[in-house]
Each structure stands twice: as C-alpha cells, then as structure tokens.
Design a protein around this motif. Structure first.
Motif, short mmCIF file in Angstrom:
data_model
loop_
_atom_site.label_atom_id
_atom_site.label_comp_id
_atom_site.label_asym_id
_atom_site.label_seq_id
_atom_site.Cartn_x
_atom_site.Cartn_y
_atom_site.Cartn_z
N UNK A 1 -8.30 57.69 -39.54
CA UNK A 1 -7.05 57.26 -38.85
C UNK A 1 -7.02 55.96 -37.94
N UNK A 2 -8.28 56.15 -37.04
CA UNK A 2 -8.36 54.94 -36.09
C UNK A 2 -8.35 53.68 -37.01
N UNK A 3 -9.38 53.60 -37.73
CA UNK A 3 -9.61 52.22 -38.42
C UNK A 3 -8.25 51.77 -39.40
N UNK A 4 -7.64 52.91 -39.94
CA UNK A 4 -6.45 52.55 -40.70
C UNK A 4 -5.28 51.98 -39.84
N UNK A 5 -5.26 52.47 -38.46
CA UNK A 5 -4.31 52.06 -37.42
C UNK A 5 -4.63 50.64 -37.17
N UNK A 6 -5.99 50.27 -36.92
CA UNK A 6 -6.42 48.95 -36.38
C UNK A 6 -6.17 48.00 -37.37
N UNK A 7 -6.60 48.34 -38.65
CA UNK A 7 -6.41 47.29 -39.92
C UNK A 7 -4.83 46.83 -39.98
N UNK A 8 -3.94 48.05 -40.08
CA UNK A 8 -2.68 47.90 -40.15
C UNK A 8 -1.96 46.75 -39.09
N UNK A 9 -2.32 47.22 -37.90
CA UNK A 9 -2.10 46.34 -36.82
C UNK A 9 -2.63 44.91 -36.95
N UNK A 10 -4.07 44.68 -37.18
CA UNK A 10 -4.59 43.23 -37.30
C UNK A 10 -3.94 42.61 -38.50
N UNK A 11 -3.21 43.31 -39.52
CA UNK A 11 -2.74 42.60 -40.45
C UNK A 11 -1.23 42.23 -40.47
N UNK A 12 -0.93 42.61 -39.15
CA UNK A 12 0.62 42.59 -38.87
C UNK A 12 1.59 43.37 -39.71
N UNK A 13 1.15 44.51 -40.05
CA UNK A 13 2.13 45.16 -41.22
C UNK A 13 2.76 46.46 -40.33
N UNK A 14 3.70 47.13 -40.81
CA UNK A 14 4.37 48.21 -40.22
C UNK A 14 3.49 49.33 -40.83
N UNK A 15 3.10 50.38 -40.37
CA UNK A 15 2.67 51.29 -40.93
C UNK A 15 3.24 52.06 -41.92
N UNK A 16 4.49 52.13 -41.73
CA UNK A 16 5.26 52.80 -42.78
C UNK A 16 5.71 51.96 -44.02
N UNK A 17 5.45 50.64 -44.11
CA UNK A 17 5.37 49.91 -45.12
C UNK A 17 4.90 50.41 -46.38
N UNK A 18 5.74 50.30 -47.42
CA UNK A 18 5.04 50.96 -48.83
C UNK A 18 3.75 50.18 -49.13
N UNK A 19 2.54 50.64 -49.84
CA UNK A 19 1.47 49.99 -49.97
C UNK A 19 1.95 49.04 -51.38
N UNK A 20 2.76 49.17 -52.00
CA UNK A 20 2.90 48.45 -53.28
C UNK A 20 4.02 47.37 -53.06
N UNK A 21 4.65 47.14 -51.73
CA UNK A 21 5.63 46.19 -51.43
C UNK A 21 5.09 44.92 -51.50
N UNK A 22 5.67 43.85 -52.06
CA UNK A 22 5.31 42.56 -51.92
C UNK A 22 6.05 41.82 -51.00
N UNK A 23 5.43 40.74 -50.21
CA UNK A 23 6.31 40.04 -49.23
C UNK A 23 6.74 38.86 -49.93
#
Length: 79
Positions: free
Chosen positions: A57-79
């Motif tokens: 959980x901690x690593x996932x939070x940090x990775x999502x934050x560093x990538x500038x993504x919302x944690x609730x964004x769908x994994x297959x969503x394109x930008x």
C-alpha cells in the motif's frame, strides 16, 4: 536460489501470484500490458498480487503520487 514452490507444485495457492518486480518476467512492457487489461483504479491494480507481488500500500501510494495520478483513476485510462 531455490526453485519456486509454485513451479514445483508444492504450493498451489502461490501459482496464482504474478512475478516479482526483480524477476526476469517483470519489465516495463509487462507492467504496461497488465494495467491495460484492468478497468479498476490504478492503485488497486498496483497492489493486486495476481498481476505482480511485493507491491504494498505505501509503495503504491508513493508511485501514484510521484506520477501525478489520482489513485482512483482507472488503470486502463489513456491521457
């Protein structure tokens, strides 16, 4: 290194687990392909042990934050 218990048939529950991030079966292409198939939140996709193991959980939070993504964004969503 000892052989994988799942590969040897000694631990059937381990057979459903994905590769470890430092194993030869895990690379950027694997990560990309495994997340493109997921329609749930990116953070949930990162902590799902069926995709790959060791992501807490901690690593996932940090990775999502560093990538500038919302944690609730769908994994297959394109930008």
């Amino acid at each position: 290194m000892l052989g994988s218990p799942a590969a040897a048939g000694e631990a059937p529950l381990l057979a459903a687990l994905g590769p470890e991030p430092f194993s030869s079966g895990f690379d950027a292409a694997y990560l990309f392909a495994s997340t493109r198939k997921r329609s749930n939140a990116i953070k949930l996709a990162l902590v799902d042990n069926r995709q790959f193991v060791g992501e807490g959980n901690i690593y996932a939070n940090e990775e999502v934050c560093r990538a500038g993504l919302r944690p609730g964004r769908t994994a297959n969503e394109r930008e």
